[in-house]
Design an enzyme around this catalytic site. Structure first.
Site, mmCIF file in Angstrom:
data_model
loop_
_atom_site.group_PDB
_atom_site.id
_atom_site.type_symbol
_atom_site.label_atom_id
_atom_site.label_comp_id
_atom_site.label_asym_id
_atom_site.label_seq_id
_atom_site.Cartn_x
_atom_site.Cartn_y
_atom_site.Cartn_z
ATOM 1 N N ARG A 223 62.464 11.598 28.937
ATOM 2 C CA ARG A 223 62.125 12.494 28.228
ATOM 3 C C ARG A 223 63.031 12.463 26.983
ATOM 4 O O ARG A 223 64.190 11.929 27.051
ATOM 5 C CB ARG A 223 62.459 14.056 28.802
ATOM 6 C CG ARG A 223 61.550 14.669 29.753
ATOM 7 C CD ARG A 223 60.253 14.930 28.991
ATOM 8 N NE ARG A 223 59.270 15.421 30.340
ATOM 9 C CZ ARG A 223 58.475 14.556 30.839
ATOM 10 N NH1 ARG A 223 58.126 13.617 30.382
ATOM 11 N NH2 ARG A 223 57.415 15.434 31.427
ATOM 12 N N HIS A 271 54.356 9.222 23.523
ATOM 13 C CA HIS A 271 54.321 9.899 24.560
ATOM 14 C C HIS A 271 52.961 9.304 25.510
ATOM 15 O O HIS A 271 52.186 10.153 26.051
ATOM 16 C CB HIS A 271 54.439 11.528 24.763
ATOM 17 C CG HIS A 271 54.932 11.869 25.914
ATOM 18 N ND1 HIS A 271 55.934 13.202 26.237
ATOM 19 C CD2 HIS A 271 54.734 11.604 27.203
ATOM 20 C CE1 HIS A 271 56.125 13.417 27.327
ATOM 21 N NE2 HIS A 271 55.343 12.468 28.189
HETATM 22 P P1 NDP Z 1 61.021 11.248 40.897
HETATM 23 O O1 NDP Z 1 61.568 12.840 41.030
HETATM 24 O O2 NDP Z 1 60.328 10.857 42.004
HETATM 25 O O3 NDP Z 1 62.442 10.646 40.755
HETATM 26 C C1 NDP Z 1 63.502 11.116 40.015
HETATM 27 C C2 NDP Z 1 64.701 9.824 40.104
HETATM 28 O O4 NDP Z 1 65.739 10.417 39.322
HETATM 29 C C3 NDP Z 1 65.247 10.170 41.498
HETATM 30 O O5 NDP Z 1 65.674 8.732 41.876
HETATM 31 C C4 NDP Z 1 66.455 10.797 41.522
HETATM 32 O O6 NDP Z 1 67.632 10.365 42.327
HETATM 33 C C5 NDP Z 1 67.049 10.629 39.981
HETATM 34 N N1 NDP Z 1 67.813 11.443 39.417
HETATM 35 C C6 NDP Z 1 67.674 12.818 39.390
HETATM 36 N N2 NDP Z 1 68.813 13.369 38.513
HETATM 37 C C7 NDP Z 1 69.600 12.303 38.593
HETATM 38 C C8 NDP Z 1 70.806 12.454 38.460
HETATM 39 N N3 NDP Z 1 71.585 13.508 37.989
HETATM 40 N N4 NDP Z 1 71.855 11.335 38.484
HETATM 41 C C9 NDP Z 1 71.241 10.152 38.892
HETATM 42 N N5 NDP Z 1 69.859 10.250 39.163
HETATM 43 C C10 NDP Z 1 69.063 11.067 39.233
HETATM 44 O O7 NDP Z 1 60.400 11.369 39.377
HETATM 45 P P2 NDP Z 1 59.230 10.402 38.995
HETATM 46 O O8 NDP Z 1 59.798 8.939 39.172
HETATM 47 O O9 NDP Z 1 57.843 10.981 39.346
HETATM 48 O O10 NDP Z 1 59.367 10.828 37.226
HETATM 49 C C11 NDP Z 1 60.564 10.628 36.625
HETATM 50 C C12 NDP Z 1 60.041 11.108 35.265
HETATM 51 O O11 NDP Z 1 59.523 10.246 34.563
HETATM 52 C C13 NDP Z 1 59.587 12.417 35.157
HETATM 53 O O12 NDP Z 1 60.220 13.498 35.434
HETATM 54 C C14 NDP Z 1 59.134 12.578 33.488
HETATM 55 O O13 NDP Z 1 60.169 13.069 33.023
HETATM 56 C C15 NDP Z 1 58.931 10.987 33.485
HETATM 57 N N6 NDP Z 1 57.630 10.614 32.855
HETATM 58 C C16 NDP Z 1 57.226 10.271 31.814
HETATM 59 C C17 NDP Z 1 56.049 9.949 31.528
HETATM 60 C C18 NDP Z 1 55.541 9.391 30.234
HETATM 61 O O14 NDP Z 1 54.430 9.152 29.794
HETATM 62 N N7 NDP Z 1 56.518 9.073 29.345
HETATM 63 C C19 NDP Z 1 54.919 9.982 32.464
HETATM 64 C C20 NDP Z 1 55.354 10.444 33.756
HETATM 65 C C21 NDP Z 1 56.561 10.686 33.948
HETATM 66 P P3 NDP Z 1 67.358 10.762 44.137
HETATM 67 O O15 NDP Z 1 66.346 9.672 44.349
HETATM 68 O O16 NDP Z 1 68.587 10.214 44.487
HETATM 69 O O17 NDP Z 1 66.983 11.999 44.231
HETATM 70 C C1 OXD Z 2 54.536 13.514 32.704
HETATM 71 C C2 OXD Z 2 54.346 13.110 31.473
HETATM 72 O O1 OXD Z 2 55.631 13.999 33.156
HETATM 73 O O2 OXD Z 2 53.222 12.614 30.993
HETATM 74 O O3 OXD Z 2 53.427 13.238 33.770
HETATM 75 O O4 OXD Z 2 55.278 13.181 30.666
#
Ligand code: NDP
Ligand code: OXD
Length: 308
Positions: A223, A271
């Site tokens: 983000r 995005h």
């Molecule tokens: P998940 O919830 O599956 O994974 C999140 C990961 O981040 C986990 O490994 C988690 O750790 C880690 N994490 C969260 N908080 C912390 C922290 N404080 N310190 C260290 N690690 C942390 O999410 P997704 O993989 O499904 O998606 C990730 C993000 O990608 C979404 O939230 C979105 O913001 C972004 N996104 C962007 C898109 C785009 O088009 N640009 C499209 C889709 C998603 P743990 O495993 O230990 O819980």
């Molecule tokens: C999502 C994105 O979170 O598109 O899926 O950013």
């Protein structure tokens, strides 16, 4: 029993057609046609409507149309309403494609060749073996892990960082704030795939960027609020960061005077790193509706204590 979709209208009509085929028992509505608000039990939203519970008093489950749920203010959604993020194969495939192309493009100096072409300069740069390029992915969740396993197949030296410990064969794994420094100092290309929470907001700040090796590169697909944009500008201008590929920004779209539009050290995309694909997502959502009706655990249930 009604299901309301509030997101991109064109994709909403595809959702509607798929729901008609696969779950004809649900009355599907695409915003702004909300049907009878009292009948709405399931809401899938990108930007949520205001006063969700005031408008839809019988809501049972709130789905995010995307992987992120930071667009929802969890504090005003009562705890008896489960919030579910999107985990679906089409979204995962799109992110893997974007992350791999970004890593390959930086690895193979495409940012330099784009500038050289403008200057009519025909100059080759040496090719570094992928095994010597250290890639670090912040976030070892659904999208981070899928990206890491494909980056590994491309031959990169990969590491991941997350909140809790994860083990992946052949990938160095770091977790928690205590291990962040060790992860950063071995990272030539940093990829941010974190969710946006109070703990990750502005995590990509001047201090973090300064711990990367000089000449390292950044890809932000999490983000825009993960990044302190002024810190990146300073790091690019000093040469500490060589190039950044940014799919997400603090303000989207950025204002026309935003320095990133013209900066030679920045590649912007609007995005679009990945998008939820109706054909695969609807199956997952219907499966979750049926799980909810059967009282079974939901896939992608958000843990409100940690905010993702
Ligand atoms: P998940 O919830 O599956 O994974 C999140 C990961 O981040 C986990 O490994 C988690 O750790 C880690 N994490 C969260 N908080 C912390 C922290 N404080 N310190 C260290 N690690 C942390 O999410 P997704 O993989 O499904 O998606 C990730 C993000 O990608 C979404 O939230 C979105 O913001 C972004 N996104 C962007 C898109 C785009 O088009 N640009 C499209 C889709 C998603 P743990 O495993 O230990 O819980
Ligand atoms: C999502 C994105 O979170 O598109 O899926 O950013």
């Amino acid at each position: 029993m009604d299901f309301l979709y509030k997101g991109d209208v064109e994709r909403g009509h595809r959702w509607a057609a798929l729901f008609r085929q696969q779950a004809p028992e649900l009355n599907f509505h695409v915003w702004p046609d909300i049907g009878n608000a009292q009948d709405v039990r399931y809401l899938a939203a990108w930007i949520p409507p205001e006063d969700i519970l005031g408008q839809f008093p019988n809501l049972k489950v709130l789905f995010s149309v995307g992987a992120g749920i930071d667009q929802f203010d969890l504090s005003i959604i009562p705890s008896h309403i489960p919030v579910v993020r999107m985990i679906e194969p089409g979204l995962e495939a799109g992110m893997v494609q974007y992350v791999c192309q970004a890593a390959l493009s930086l690895h193979r100096d495409m940012h330099k060749y784009r500038i050289q072409q403008k200057q009519k300069s025909w100059l080759q740069h040496a090719i570094m073996p992928a095994s010597r390029r250290r890639i670090g992915v912040m976030g070892m969740g659904v999208l981070g892990k899928a990206s890491l396993s494909w980056l590994q197949k491309l031959g990169f030296d990969c590491a991941g960082w997350s909140r809790s410990e994860h083990k992946m064969d052949g990938i160095a794994s770091y977790y928690g704030m205590d291990q962040l420094d060790a992860f950063l100092v071995r990272t030539d290309i940093l990829i941010c795939l974190l969710p946006l929470t109070d703990s990750t907001r502005h995590i990509l700040d001047a201090d973090l960027l300064s711990q990367l090796p000089r000449g390292s590169m950044l890809v932000n697909v999490g983000r825009g609020q993960h990044l302190v944009e002024s810190a990146l500008l300073a790091a690019l201008d000093s040469g500490h960061i060589e190039h950044a590929i940014l799919d997400v920004l603090e303000q989207e779209p950025p204002p026309s005077e935003h320095p990133f539009w013209e900066h030679p050290g920045v590649t912007l995309t609007p995005h679009m790193a990945s998008m939820t694909q109706p054909d695969s997502a609807v199956q997952v959502v219907i499966e979750n509706v049926r799980r909810h009706q059967a009282g079974e655990p939901l896939h992608g249930l958000v843990d409100r204590r940690i905010g993702y």
